[in-house]
Design a protein around this motif. Structure first.
Motif, PDB file in Angstrom:
ATOM      1  N   THR A 102       0.851  -1.198   0.000  1.00 12.51           N
ATOM      2  CA  THR A 102       0.000   0.000   0.000  1.00 12.51           C
ATOM      3  C   THR A 102       0.879   1.237   0.000  1.00 12.51           C
ATOM      4  OG1 THR A 102      -0.113   0.080   2.418  1.00 12.51           O
ATOM      5  CG2 THR A 102      -1.847  -1.160   1.273  1.00 12.51           C
ATOM      6  N   ARG A 130      -5.316  10.155  -0.205  1.00 14.06           N
ATOM      7  CA  ARG A 130      -5.678   8.935  -0.914  1.00 14.06           C
ATOM      8  C   ARG A 130      -4.769   7.798  -0.481  1.00 14.06           C
ATOM      9  NH1 ARG A 130      -5.683  10.063  -6.808  1.00 14.06           N
ATOM     10  NH2 ARG A 130      -6.462  12.063  -6.043  1.00 14.06           N
ATOM     11  N   THR A 140      -3.232   3.934  -2.173  1.00 13.70           N
ATOM     12  CA  THR A 140      -3.110   3.100  -3.356  1.00 13.70           C
ATOM     13  C   THR A 140      -2.817   1.679  -2.922  1.00 13.70           C
ATOM     14  OG1 THR A 140      -2.277   4.968  -4.650  1.00 13.70           O
ATOM     15  CG2 THR A 140      -1.897   2.759  -5.534  1.00 13.70           C
ATOM     16  N   THR A 162      -2.930  -1.852  -9.971  1.00 16.54           N
ATOM     17  CA  THR A 162      -2.813  -0.657  -9.133  1.00 16.54           C
ATOM     18  C   THR A 162      -4.210  -0.101  -8.896  1.00 16.54           C
ATOM     19  OG1 THR A 162      -0.655  -0.156 -10.107  1.00 16.54           O
ATOM     20  CG2 THR A 162      -1.775   1.628  -8.940  1.00 16.54           C
ATOM     21  N   GLU A 193      -6.181   2.843  -7.013  1.00 18.85           N
ATOM     22  CA  GLU A 193      -6.120   4.123  -6.314  1.00 18.85           C
ATOM     23  C   GLU A 193      -7.493   4.431  -5.715  1.00 18.85           C
ATOM     24  OE1 GLU A 193      -3.827   7.184  -8.772  1.00 18.85           O
ATOM     25  OE2 GLU A 193      -4.310   5.606 -10.229  1.00 18.85           O
ATOM     26  N   CYS A 194      -7.507   4.864  -4.470  1.00 16.49           N
ATOM     27  CA  CYS A 194      -8.743   5.160  -3.741  1.00 16.49           C
ATOM     28  C   CYS A 194      -8.672   6.600  -3.250  1.00 16.49           C
ATOM     29  CB  CYS A 194      -8.909   4.201  -2.565  1.00 16.49           C
ATOM     30  SG  CYS A 194      -8.775   2.445  -3.017  1.00 16.49           S
ATOM     31  N   GLU A 244     -12.202   3.642 -14.066  1.00 18.49           N
ATOM     32  CA  GLU A 244     -12.407   4.545 -12.932  1.00 18.49           C
ATOM     33  C   GLU A 244     -13.890   4.694 -12.672  1.00 18.49           C
ATOM     34  OE1 GLU A 244      -9.997   8.196 -12.518  1.00 18.49           O
ATOM     35  OE2 GLU A 244     -11.899   9.284 -12.541  1.00 18.49           O
TER      36      GLU A 244
END
Length: 761
Positions: free
Chosen positions: A25, A31, A33, A54, A56-57, A241
Motif C-alpha cells: 500500500t 488517498r 493506493t 494498481t 487508487e482510492c 475509474e
C-alpha cells in the motif's frame, strides 16, 4: 459484456484475472493506493511473471469515493474526458484516512471505504452504520478476449437482497435494470428497442448510493444478469475509474452526482408553453404555417413556440442553414409576420438542425477545404449516404469548425430564429481521425456533448443567459447542462406512450432535469383517443411539443374534443407555471428532475420502487397518464389523504386504485399537506407568476407549516409561509407584489391587496 460461462467456467477465448490480495500500500494525505496481484503470493518467487493491479482510492467531493484500477499504465490516453467538477463550494473534498492494524479506511462525509490489507482482496463501502455495497473476489480485474486480443477492465459491485437498479440514461426497456445487459453506446434505434439516444454510465439503487463510471466510450453493464448478485461494468482498455456516490436518499444521490457532472441552467419561461411542429416529412410553406398558427388562435389554444422541421431547407442539402428559396422566398419577413401575430406574447421560432453536411450543399466543399469535416485515416473525408446523400460529419473537436458552425447559427438568429432542435448526434463513426487526436471509440458517445454545447453556448452568447434552450435528442453524462431533451422516435400507440414515459423517468434518474416527447407519437398517425390521452400526458411534462412524422399534429385533425383537451390542458399548464418553474429551479439547484419517478419522493415506500406508469410532477403533483382507449387506469396512491386537482375529490392511501376517466380528466392528485401556487393567467407561460397568485392549501395538518416559493422573472422569489393552528390559517408574505389569494381548501377564498404581508383566515 459477459465473460463467464456459468459460475465455474469462462467463455471460449476469454482469459480473466482478478485482484486476489494486497501486496503493498501507499498512503498520502488524501488517498491510498493498493497494489494487488492476481494470484496468491506465497514467497518471493511468486512475484515473478504475474500481473499487479494498481488500485487508487480517493475522494473528489464529500460523500463520493473514487476507485481507479490500472493494469498497464503506459497506454496513451487521447481523450476525450468528462469534465468533472470538484464538488460544490460547500463540499469538504478532503478525505480522512485512518489505519488501525491491517485495516485502512478512507472516509468522505458519511461514506467510508474499508480495506483489510491482510485478508483476501475486498473493498467494503459503508455509510450510516451499514454496508452499501462491496467488491468481492471477482470485483476487480481484467479479461482478454480472442481472437482480437482485446483487453477489458472490469469491476463488480454486490447487490443486496431486494436491491433495485435504475438509470443508465434514457432507456425504454423495463424501468428496473436488474437482469438486463446494457451497453452505453449511442444509437438511433427508436424507443421500441434496447438501444438508446442518451447513454449515461451512471446508475443508482434503492439502497442509498449511486455509481458513476468515468469513461466516455463504451461501457458494458451486466446488471444482476451474468452474476445475479452483482452489477458488473467493463470497458475496453487498461484503466477503469468509477465513483461511489452516497445519498442516502435518491435526491441526495442526484445532488452529488450532478455536482460532479454539471447541472442544467434554467430554461426560459416561454419554453414551458406549447410547441407546435410542421412534422417531419410533411409538405408545408408559409401559408401552411400561418394557417396552423391562426388555427390555434381561433380555437383559443395558446401557442408558445412554432417549430420548422427538416424541410425548411432544400432536399439533399441538409444541413446548410439556408431556407428553401422556392418555398420560403422571404424568411425574414415570414418570421416577422409570425411573431407579429400576437404582439403581447410573441411567438418564438425553432428550426431543425443536425451535425451533418450533405455533399450537394455548397457548404460541403467549404467545410472540407477548411478541414472542418471528420476524416478517415487516409485523409479523405468520411462520408456515407445514410440520411443525406454523401454527407460528412462536422468535426467539433476542431475550434475552427465550432466557430464556423456557430457563425451559421448566428445568421439564423439574426433572421428571427429563437432556438434550435439539435437532432441526431448518435451515428458517429469509429473508423475516423479527429482533429484533436481523440480516441474514436471514446468520441462516439462524447460527440453529442460537443455538438449540443456548441449550439447552446452560441444561443447563450447571442440571446443572453437564461434565454438559451435546445430540443436535443442525443446526450451523454453531463448533457443535462444543455436542456431540453426529448425522447426520440416512438410509434403512435399506447405501448409507445408508456415506453416513452419509462425512458423519461430513467433519464431523470440519470441526472437530467428537463424532458419532453412527441405528443401523439412520431411514427404513424394516432387515433383520436390516443392523441387526446397523449396530450394530457404531454402537457403535464416539463416541456410539451406536438410533433409527428408523416402527418400534422394540429388537434383539429382528430376531432373537436381533441381541440378542447389541448386547449384545457395547455391553459392548465400555464396556471401551474408558478409551481412548475419552482420545480425547474430545483433541477438547476440540486439536480432533481421536474418529472420524478415515484421513488424520488417516496423512497421509504417499497410499493413506489417499481412504478413506471405514473410520476410526480414536482414535489406535490401525482400524475398517472391513461394508457387505454376506454379511459381505465390503475395507479398507486401513497399514504395520506390526496385531493384531485380538477375535481376536488379526496382519496386516501396507501393503496392501488382502478378508475375510469373521460378525456377531460386523468388522475392528477395533490399531495397531502401541500400548498400549490396557482397562477393568475392561462394564456401564456411567461408572466409575473407571483402577481395575483392563488395559494391553494391541501390538507395542512394542525400545527404544521409550509413555505412556498413563487419565482418571479427577473426578480426575487415571493415567499409565503403558511401555518395552521386549529381551523386558523396564517400566511406571512415576503417580496409578494400583490394582490394574492388564499384558497383554504374548505370553500373559502381570501384576497390580500398589494402590500399585505400577513393574512389570517
Amino acid at each position: 459484456m459477459k465473460f463467464t460461462d456459468g459460475y465455474w467456467l469462462m467463455r471460449d477465448g476469454v482469459q480473466a484475472s482478478y485482484a486476489t490480495e494486497i501486496a503493498d500500500t501507499r498512503v498520502t494525505d488524501d488517498r491510498f493506493t493498493l497494489y494487488a496481484p492476481v494470484r496468491h503470493i506465497r514467497h518471493r518467487g511468486d512475484t515473478l511473471n504475474g500481473p499487479l493491479l494498481t488500485v487508487e482510492c480517493f475522494s473528489p467531493a464529500e460523500g463520493v469515493i473514487g476507485i481507479r484500477t490500472t493494469h498497464h499504465a503506459g497506454t496513451p490516453d487521447h481523450g476525450p474526458h468528462f469534465a468533472l467538477r470538484p464538488g460544490r463550494e460547500d463540499d469538504v473534498a478532503a478525505a480522512k484516512i485512518t489505519r488501525e492494524g491491517s485495516v485502512l479506511e478512507l472516509a468522505s462525509g458519511e461514506l467510508s471505504l474499508r480495506v483489510d490489507t491482510a485478508a483476501p482482496y475486498r473493498l467494503e463501502f459503508t455509510a450510516d452504520g451499514r454496508t452499501l455495497t462491496s467488491v468481492e473476489s471477482r470485483g476487480t480485474g481484467y479479461a482478454t478476449t480472442a481472437p482480437d486480443g482485446a483487453h477489458h477492465s472490469l469491476a463488480q459491485l454486490s447487490l443486496d437482497v431486494g436491491e433495485l437498479v435504475y438509470g443508465l440514461g434514457e432507456r425504454f426497456t423495463p424501468f428496473v435494470r436488474n437482469g438486463q445487459s446494457v451497453d452505453i453506446w449511442q444509437a438511433d434505434g427508436g424507443t421500441a428497442s434496447e438501444q438508446a439516444y442518451k447513454n449515461v454510465p451512471f446508475h443508482l439503487t434503492n439502497r442509498g448510493y449511486g455509481v458513476f463510471v468515468n469513461h466516455p466510450g463504451k461501457v458494458s453493464y451486466e446488471v444482476g444478469s451474468e452474476a445475479v448478485g452483482q452489477v458488473q461494468f467493463s470497458v475496453e482498455g487498461q484503466t477503469l475509474e468509477y465513483y461511489i456516490i452516497h445519498g442516502p436518499t435518491p435526491k441526495q444521490i442526484l445532488d452529488r452526482y450532478t455536482a460532479l457532472t454539471g447541472r442544467p441552467p434554467l430554461p426560459p419561461a416561454w419554453s414551458f408553453g406549447l410547441w407546435l411542429s410542421t412534422s417531419f416529412t410533411t409538405s408545408y410553406d408559409e401559408e401552411t404555417v400561418r394557417g396552423f398558427v391562426r388555427g390555434m388562435a381561433e380555437r383559443d389554444i395558446p401557442l408558445g413556440v412554432f417549430h420548422f422541421d427538416c424541410f425548411w431547407m432544400r432536399a439533399y442539402q441538409w444541413c446548410d442553414f439556408s431556407w428553401d428559396p422556392d418555398v420560403f422566398p422571404d424568411p425574414e419577413g415570414m418570421l416577422r409576420r409570425l411573431k407579429e401575430s400576437d404582439a403581447e406574447q410573441p411567438l418564438r421560432i425553432c428550426v431543425w438542425i443536425n451535425p451533418y453536411i450533405a455533399q450537394k450543399s455548397p457548404l460541403f466543399d467549404e467545410a472540407a477545404r477548411l478541414g472542418y469535416l471528420v476524416r478517415r485515416p487516409d485523409g479523405s473525408v468520411w462520408q456515407w449516404d445514410l440520411w443525406q446523400a454523401g454527407m460528412g460529419l462536422v468535426d467539433f473537436t476542431h475550434p475552427g469548425a465550432r466557430a464556423w458552425y456557430a457563425d451559421k447559427l448566428r445568421g439564423l438568429l439574426g433572421q428571427g430564429v429563437d432556438c434550435f432542435k439539435t437532432d441526431f448526434g448518435e451515428r458517429v463513426p469509429t473508423d475516423v481521425v479527429w482533429h484533436d487526436g481523440s480516441d474514436p471509440e471514446r468520441m462516439h458517445n462524447y460527440y453529442t456533448q460537443l455538438y449540443n454545447r456548441t449550439v447552446f453556448e452560441t444561443l447563450t452568447e447571442e440571446r443572453g443567459a437564461g434565454e438559451a434552450v435546445l430540443f436535443a435528442r442525443s446526450a451523454t453524462a453531463g448533457g443535462q447542462q444543455y436542456p431540453v431533451h426529448w425522447g426520440g422516435d416512438c410509434e403512435s400507440t399506447f405501448g409507445a406512450m408508456a415506453e416513452s414515459l419509462r425512458g423519461g423517468l430513467s433519464l431523470g434518474l440519470s441526472g437530467f432535469g428537463f424532458w419532453s416527447h412527441d405528443i401523439g407519437g412520431f411514427e404513424g398517425s394516432p387515433r383520436p383517443e390516443l392523441f387526446k390521452r397523449w396530450v394530457q400526458f404531454g402537457l403535464l411534462s416539463s416541456h410539451s411539443r406536438l410533433h409527428g412524422s408523416t402527418s400534422y399534429r394540429v388537434p383539429w385533425s382528430y376531432d373537436e374534443e381533441a381541440v378542447a383537451v389541448t386547449r384545457d390542458f395547455t391553459r392548465l399548464k400555464h396556471r401551474l407555471m408558478p409551481y412548475l418553474y419552482r420545480a425547474a429551479q430545483q433541477a438547476a439547484e440540486a439536480g432533481t428532475p421536474v418529472m420524478r419517478a415515484m421513488l424520488l419522493e417516496f423512497p421509504d415506500d417499497p410499493a413506489c420502487h417499481t412504478l413506471d406508469r405514473q410520476y410526480m410532477l414536482g414535489d406535490d403533483l401525482l400524475v398517472a397518464p391513461v394508457f387505454t382507449a376506454d379511459g381505465t387506469v390503475e395507479y398507486y396512491l401513497p399514504d395520506g389523504e390526496w385531493t384531485h386537482l380538477l375535481s376536488g375529490e379526496r382519496m386516501t392511501g396507501p393503496g392501488w386504485r382502478r378508475e375510469q376517466y373521460g378525456f377531460d380528466s386523468l388522475p392528477l392528485l395533490v399531495r397531502p399537506g401541500a400548498v400549490l401556487p396557482y397562477g393568475e393567467r392561462d394564456d401564456c407561460a411567461d408572466y409575473d407568476w407571483a402577481h395575483g397568485v392563488t395559494l391553494r392549501v391541501y390538507g395542512l395538518a394542525d400545527g404544521a407549516s409550509v413555505t412556498t416559493r413563487v419565482p418571479r422573472p427577473g426578480g426575487a422569489d415571493a415567499v409565503f409561509r403558511i401555518r395552521r393552528r386549529g381551523r386558523q390559517l396564517t400566511v406571512e408574505a415576503t417580496d409578494a407584489p400583490g394582490p394574492w389569494h388564499l384558497d383554504t381548501g374548505e370553500g373559502t377564498l381570501l384576497t390580500a391587496p398589494a402590500g399585505t404581508t400577513t393574512l389570517t383566515a
